[in-house]
Design a protein around this motif. Sequence first.
Motif, PDB file in Angstrom:
ATOM      1  N   THR A 386      17.499 -38.118 -25.692  1.00  0.00           N
ATOM      2  CA  THR A 386      18.569 -37.972 -24.717  1.00  0.00           C
ATOM      3  C   THR A 386      18.149 -36.914 -23.704  1.00  0.00           C
ATOM      4  O   THR A 386      17.268 -36.094 -23.963  1.00  0.00           O
ATOM      5  N   VAL A 387      18.795 -36.916 -22.516  1.00  0.00           N
ATOM      6  CA  VAL A 387      18.436 -36.014 -21.422  1.00  0.00           C
ATOM      7  C   VAL A 387      19.663 -35.224 -20.998  1.00  0.00           C
ATOM      8  O   VAL A 387      20.768 -35.776 -20.932  1.00  0.00           O
ATOM      9  N   ASP A 388      19.478 -33.927 -20.677  1.00  0.00           N
ATOM     10  CA  ASP A 388      20.617 -33.141 -20.228  1.00  0.00           C
ATOM     11  C   ASP A 388      20.974 -33.474 -18.783  1.00  0.00           C
ATOM     12  O   ASP A 388      20.284 -34.256 -18.121  1.00  0.00           O
ATOM     13  N   ALA A 389      22.064 -32.883 -18.287  1.00  0.00           N
ATOM     14  CA  ALA A 389      22.596 -33.250 -16.974  1.00  0.00           C
ATOM     15  C   ALA A 389      21.672 -32.864 -15.828  1.00  0.00           C
ATOM     16  O   ALA A 389      21.740 -33.462 -14.746  1.00  0.00           O
ATOM     17  N   SER A 390      20.795 -31.871 -16.023  1.00  0.00           N
ATOM     18  CA  SER A 390      19.877 -31.455 -14.964  1.00  0.00           C
ATOM     19  C   SER A 390      18.522 -32.137 -15.049  1.00  0.00           C
ATOM     20  O   SER A 390      17.695 -32.005 -14.141  1.00  0.00           O
ATOM     21  N   ARG A 393      15.791 -30.807 -19.877  1.00  0.00           N
ATOM     22  CA  ARG A 393      15.589 -30.738 -21.312  1.00  0.00           C
ATOM     23  C   ARG A 393      15.924 -32.068 -21.973  1.00  0.00           C
ATOM     24  O   ARG A 393      16.773 -32.816 -21.483  1.00  0.00           O
ATOM     25  N   LEU A 394      15.271 -32.271 -23.121  1.00  0.00           N
ATOM     26  CA  LEU A 394      15.493 -33.480 -23.906  1.00  0.00           C
ATOM     27  C   LEU A 394      16.040 -33.110 -25.276  1.00  0.00           C
ATOM     28  O   LEU A 394      15.710 -32.048 -25.830  1.00  0.00           O
ATOM     29  N   GLY A 427      16.397 -32.519 -35.522  1.00  0.00           N
ATOM     30  CA  GLY A 427      16.719 -32.663 -34.110  1.00  0.00           C
ATOM     31  C   GLY A 427      16.085 -31.515 -33.370  1.00  0.00           C
ATOM     32  O   GLY A 427      15.997 -30.386 -33.895  1.00  0.00           O
ATOM     33  N   ALA A 428      15.614 -31.764 -32.137  1.00  0.00           N
ATOM     34  CA  ALA A 428      14.873 -30.733 -31.416  1.00  0.00           C
ATOM     35  C   ALA A 428      15.268 -30.705 -29.944  1.00  0.00           C
ATOM     36  O   ALA A 428      15.515 -31.753 -29.336  1.00  0.00           O
ATOM     37  N   LEU A 429      15.325 -29.482 -29.395  1.00  0.00           N
ATOM     38  CA  LEU A 429      15.416 -29.299 -27.955  1.00  0.00           C
ATOM     39  C   LEU A 429      13.996 -29.235 -27.408  1.00  0.00           C
ATOM     40  O   LEU A 429      13.170 -28.450 -27.899  1.00  0.00           O
ATOM     41  N   VAL A 430      13.699 -30.040 -26.389  1.00  0.00           N
ATOM     42  CA  VAL A 430      12.330 -30.179 -25.887  1.00  0.00           C
ATOM     43  C   VAL A 430      12.325 -30.007 -24.375  1.00  0.00           C
ATOM     44  O   VAL A 430      13.201 -30.537 -23.674  1.00  0.00           O
ATOM     45  N   ASP A 431      11.350 -29.275 -23.859  1.00  0.00           N
ATOM     46  CA  ASP A 431      11.183 -29.143 -22.417  1.00  0.00           C
ATOM     47  C   ASP A 431      10.739 -30.485 -21.840  1.00  0.00           C
ATOM     48  O   ASP A 431       9.742 -31.068 -22.292  1.00  0.00           O
ATOM     49  N   ALA A 432      11.466 -30.984 -20.850  1.00  0.00           N
ATOM     50  CA  ALA A 432      11.216 -32.329 -20.331  1.00  0.00           C
ATOM     51  C   ALA A 432       9.937 -32.429 -19.513  1.00  0.00           C
ATOM     52  O   ALA A 432       9.442 -33.535 -19.282  1.00  0.00           O
ATOM     53  N   HIS A 433       9.382 -31.299 -19.087  1.00  0.00           N
ATOM     54  CA  HIS A 433       8.176 -31.342 -18.252  1.00  0.00           C
ATOM     55  C   HIS A 433       6.907 -31.111 -19.059  1.00  0.00           C
ATOM     56  O   HIS A 433       5.879 -31.742 -18.795  1.00  0.00           O
ATOM     57  N   SER A 434       6.982 -30.233 -20.049  1.00  0.00           N
ATOM     58  CA  SER A 434       5.780 -29.924 -20.827  1.00  0.00           C
ATOM     59  C   SER A 434       5.750 -30.597 -22.190  1.00  0.00           C
ATOM     60  O   SER A 434       4.684 -30.704 -22.801  1.00  0.00           O
TER      61      SER A 434
END
Length: 544
Positions: A386-390, A393-394, A427-434
């Motif tokens: 899933t993707v956050d509103a900005s 982050r994933l 479950g993990a928070l992941v940086d969407a660019h790196s």
Amino acid sequence: MNWKRTAGALLAGGWLAVGAGCAHAPPRLTPDVEAKLAATPGGYLSGSVVGWEQVAVLNRSDFIWGLAFSPVGGRVGYTRLGAKQYFLSIWSLGSPPKLLADPVINTYEFDVEGVAFSPDGSLVATAGKDGVVRLFDAATGAPRGERRTEEPLGTVAFHPNGKWLVVGSLKGLLTVLSAPGLEYASEERGHSALVSAVAFAPDGTLYSGSWDKHVRAWHTGLETVRPGVARVHFERRDGSAVLNGTVGGKAPVSLVLDARVPAIVLTSAAASAAGIDAASLKETLNLPGALGTTAARLARNQSLRFKSLVLEGVDVAVCDSCVPKGSQGVLGSPFTDKVEVTFDEVTQEAILKLKSGAPEGARGVETLVLTQRSDFTFPAHVSDVTVDASGQRLGVGLSEQLPERNRDVYEREKKKVQEPQGPNNTGALVDAHSGQVLHKWPLHHGVVSSAAISPDGHSLASGGWDKRVYLFTEGSEAPRGEHEFGWSVRRVRFSPDGHYVGVAAWTPQVASASGDSDPAAVLLDVRYTQPTVVTPAEGAATAR
């Protein structure tokens, strides 16, 4: 399911007034925050989550597979397995929630896990293992179109501009279709295993996750494609190649390639599905068949489509005895004279190319194409993205065990054998660019089937086959909320404003006078400490 009974139960207390009446309940939103959230288009809550409370049970009778919230309009939809069919249940998020529609999707043999609302909230798309993408009116449930693809499907997402959607197959294929017409646009073999999730960021970047342990990011852009080449799935059958195409723009058919036959042939059933009334045709064409020569009815000036390759003005003969058993037609010499066919045995695709190139005067078609931007590899199978509103982050679901239900899984559940915890059942928070993992919470036992990131990107809800859903927030190792179900959790999702988390789960089939069992589709009210309402512009600026 008895919806009158369910609606009555909601009115009697399914939509619970919690907070003031519960000594340990976290605080609800204050009236001024509620009002600001309602008055801010695209706005969402931001802040540290401190818990949640169950506010509605939408279903306690069925296996619920997929669930999604509408970006606007205050609706939620889920796919449920009834006695003999799958249904799409669409609810408004009033107080209490109200069932708006419950249309049939397909028969029970084909699971339907993919569900998504269009950006304007007017349509709902479903994607199932029968390979069909279907569109429904989000207010009435009326069917608005369908298209059969070449592979079984498991997930679907709309592009932020609403003009395109992407479906992911159980074999790794990402297919782009137009919306609402569902015309084929483009495709990429994005993964080597089942596509578990597709999700768009606001800027149009597509993220796809797969059981092949990869999350891939895709640039999406418009390109002009000349309609002269296509790659289509084929299969070998009794020594012949069988291709899938569409006749008349609406009838999907399986066609045997055989240059010895002097015509393009359809069975009477396939012709009827394409809108050809064989009984009204006057011209005939003599064709050899198993029973001798047959005077086949001839339909002139038909269209034949293989994804982006279209043949217009072709003549089609209608003859049941001229078509091999198990197929719906034959591509004879009129087809092979115009189209060069080569086979890629590795991908099981036939490459079709017009021998004369694109038709003279044919204009290129502007279509959405996917170009890989990034490839993130994880140490476990990716079950959800899933993707956050900005779009910064994933939320990623990871499972050390393949998230595939089989006899071994059912036997362990039957014996109440608990799956082990593991560092990559999380479950993990992941940086969407790196692709860097910013925070993970390996609390589940066994498969983590779903992970939903909050709109502000700081919290995560995860669900698993251990029957539990957890709520986490960045900076805290312990869960801020926990909810237990009767059976496996299939999907968790934050509402676009961050106010609710929706959960789809299977429910044990418990014999009761009412027919009810444990909750299977639930809404949880998320509670924050000092929440603020963020506009999309503010969220984007903060992310930068």
